[in-house]
Enzyme design. Structure first.
Site, PDB file in Angstrom:
ATOM      1  N   LYS A  91      38.713  72.690  65.411  1.00 57.71           N
ATOM      2  CA  LYS A  91      37.307  72.362  65.134  1.00 57.71           C
ATOM      3  C   LYS A  91      36.445  72.290  66.393  1.00 57.71           C
ATOM      4  O   LYS A  91      35.249  72.526  66.346  1.00 57.71           O
ATOM      5  CB  LYS A  91      37.221  71.041  64.360  1.00 57.71           C
ATOM      6  CG  LYS A  91      37.640  71.202  62.907  1.00 57.71           C
ATOM      7  CD  LYS A  91      37.068  70.108  62.040  1.00 57.71           C
ATOM      8  CE  LYS A  91      37.292  70.403  60.569  1.00 57.71           C
ATOM      9  NZ  LYS A  91      38.700  70.194  60.169  1.00 57.71           N
ATOM     10  N   GLU A 113      28.137  65.943  59.573  1.00 52.74           N
ATOM     11  CA  GLU A 113      28.842  65.313  58.460  1.00 52.74           C
ATOM     12  C   GLU A 113      30.322  65.284  58.799  1.00 52.74           C
ATOM     13  O   GLU A 113      30.788  66.112  59.580  1.00 52.74           O
ATOM     14  CB  GLU A 113      28.624  66.125  57.175  1.00 52.74           C
ATOM     15  CG  GLU A 113      29.589  67.316  56.982  1.00 52.74           C
ATOM     16  CD  GLU A 113      29.411  68.432  58.001  1.00 52.74           C
ATOM     17  OE1 GLU A 113      28.333  68.485  58.639  1.00 52.74           O
ATOM     18  OE2 GLU A 113      30.347  69.238  58.176  1.00 52.74           O
ATOM     19  N   SER A 382      46.532  75.119  62.601  1.00 52.23           N
ATOM     20  CA  SER A 382      45.145  74.755  62.924  1.00 52.23           C
ATOM     21  C   SER A 382      45.012  73.394  63.601  1.00 52.23           C
ATOM     22  O   SER A 382      44.047  73.145  64.313  1.00 52.23           O
ATOM     23  CB  SER A 382      44.291  74.782  61.656  1.00 52.23           C
ATOM     24  OG  SER A 382      44.888  73.978  60.645  1.00 52.23           O
TER      25      SER A 382
HETATM   26  C1  PLP Z   1      39.225  70.533  58.975  1.00 52.89           C
HETATM   27  C2  PLP Z   1      40.544  71.163  59.124  1.00 52.89           C
HETATM   28  C3  PLP Z   1      40.932  72.268  58.337  1.00 52.89           C
HETATM   29  C4  PLP Z   1      40.089  72.835  57.241  1.00 52.89           C
HETATM   30  O1  PLP Z   1      38.857  73.331  57.606  1.00 52.89           O
HETATM   31  P1  PLP Z   1      38.570  74.886  57.734  1.00 52.89           P
HETATM   32  O2  PLP Z   1      37.108  74.931  57.993  1.00 52.89           O
HETATM   33  O3  PLP Z   1      38.955  75.540  56.452  1.00 52.89           O
HETATM   34  O4  PLP Z   1      39.369  75.394  58.872  1.00 52.89           O
HETATM   35  C5  PLP Z   1      42.168  72.843  58.585  1.00 52.89           C
HETATM   36  N1  PLP Z   1      43.002  72.351  59.520  1.00 52.89           N
HETATM   37  C6  PLP Z   1      42.676  71.284  60.282  1.00 52.89           C
HETATM   38  C7  PLP Z   1      43.656  70.795  61.285  1.00 52.89           C
HETATM   39  C8  PLP Z   1      41.439  70.646  60.108  1.00 52.89           C
HETATM   40  O5  PLP Z   1      41.139  69.590  60.866  1.00 52.89           O
END
Ligand code: PLP
Length: 416
Positions: A91, A113, A382
């Site tokens: 993020k 948000e 992610s």
């Molecule tokens: C917020 C988040 C997501 C989901 O958000 P996307 O906008 O779909 O990427 C996925 N993985 C992690 C670790 C997150 O913090």
């Protein structure tokens, strides 16, 4: 896919657009103008890449998951480790890009948000670094449940504002951020956390997150001299997935798989599946046209996922479009498979993936044994899973975790 700002329409097939209050239209046009200028400016990207390198720690590694590959006995599994970025997830890439844009526009106050708090933390962190005022809008229920994340946001100097309207969760936080913004745009920039919202946000967020896929392609090609066969990412709003996929969209031999939150069951309120099965329906909600889990009045429906980051009722417009034209295949993973994926990765690779990312890993674990040896899968990890300990420890060893919490509170009271 090379992005050309002059060809940007804000639409992806029928999805996208700019469905907001009249009062915000000119501000969104202004942001679009600045974004198009920034894209063409080397100085802007130099500053962006410098922060990604020295503040975020990029490039993040691409790891061959040797033990996982052996244990599954099929396709080769590689992991893109976004979990090693500062604040523990992808993020921050987007937060930096938009915050630099806001500064360029002369804004001094950032609002955002947040649901579980991950985007709030990334935004607050970047504002601390860049010297911007920061206000985070968060559903009151979320502020109570996610105390550790609120704590870190406040440490970064952000003001966390509990939203008390509606269901007091993410959906209401988004509405409130838009409302507050529409009353004060002169010095304020709204930093949206995923590849959704009104034009130009979906394009901006994709461009700032596309560093994930560009690095992945370079790292994989350097080692293997061929492109990977399959990429897998989890899909909440869609920022990590579109950032991971975007550099591969024109490579038609590379299969792209998006994994949604299958939750507890396929029943109403038990999941956040918008792209398969009963599917979401077309609507224009919270600024953009896409597929939403909504009732007949266009009100967003409640969702459930074991991971707080995937339980939003809408999906980014470009992903909805790429799903409709079959460029991305969508599937989902249930909570139980997700917990098993966390355990599997921890044990076999020494990596604790976020519950969100573990949706993508669960699909890789399911798929790999069915594929021929030599097939190459890359999973985008992610984020890291330390943040999930209150959920993971409870799900895996409830009695011990309960005992710990109880004893901790006793010790705490005894000290006072
Ligand atoms: C917020 C988040 C997501 C989901 O958000 P996307 O906008 O779909 O990427 C996925 N993985 C992690 C670790 C997150 O913090």
């Amino acid at each position: 896919m090379k992005f050309n700002p002059d060809e940007m329409s804000g639409f992806f097939g029928e999805f996208g657009g700019r469905y907001v209050d009249e009062s915000l239209i000119s501000e969104l046009e202004k942001i679009e103008g600045f974004f198009k200028e920034c894209v063409k400016e080397d100085a802007f990207w130099d500053e962006f890449y410098d922060l990604l390198k020295n503040f975020v720690g990029r490039p993040t590694p691409l790891l061959f998951a040797e033990n996982t590959t052996k244990a599954l006995g099929g396709a080769n599994i590689y992991l893109k480790l976004e979990c090693l970025a500062n604040t523990g997830a992808h993020k921050i890439n987007n937060a930096i890009g938009q915050a630099l844009l806001a500064k360029k526009m002369g804004k001094t106050r950032i609002i955002a948000e947040t649901g579980a708090g991950q985007h709030g933390i990334a935004t607050a962190c970047v504002c601390a670094r860049l010297g911007l005022d920061c206000e985070i809008y968060m559903g009151e229920i979320d502020t109570e449940r996610q105390r550790p994340n609120v704590f870190w946001m406040e440490m970064f100097g952000a003001k966390v504002i509990p939203v008390t309207s509606g269901t007091r969760t993410l959906t209401d936080a988004v509405d409130e951020a838009f409302r507050v913004w529409s009353t004060r745009t002169e010095d304020t920039y709204y930093l949206i956390g995923s590849a959704l919202g009104p034009c130009p946000y979906p394009d901006m967020v994709r461009e700032f997150q596309s560093i994930i896929g560009r690095e992945t392609k370079k790292q994989f090609l350097e080692k293997n001299k061929v492109l990977p066969d399959i990429l897998i990412a989890c899909v909440g709003g869609g920022s990590n997935s579109i950032g991971f996929f975007s550099d591969f969209l024109d490579d038609m031999d590379v299969k792209l798989i998006g994994v949604e939150a299958g939750g507890r069951s396929n029943s109403y309120g038990d999941h956040a599946i918008r792209m398969t099965g009963t599917k979401g329906t077309v609507g224009a909600i919270q600024g953009y046209k896409s597929l939403f889990l909504q009732d007949s009045d266009g009100k967003l429906l409640p969702t459930h996922s074991i991971s707080a980051g995937l339980d939003y009722a809408g999906i980014g417009p470009q992903l909805a479009y790429l799903g409709e034209i079959d460029r991305i295949q969508f599937t989902s993973a249930k909570d139980e498979a997700v917990i098993n994926a966390v355990k599997f990765l921890a044990k076999h690779e020494g990596i604790i993936p976020a519950l969100e990312s573990s949706h993508a890993l669960a699909e890789a674990i399911r798929l790999a044994p069915t594929l021929e040896k030599g097939t190459n899968i890359i999973v985008n990890v992610s984020g890291r899973g330390d943040k999930d300990i209150f959920i993971t420890a409870k799900a895996i060893d409830e009695a011990k975790w309960f005992n710990f919490l109880e004893e901790e509170l006793k010790r705490f009271k005894a000290e006072k």
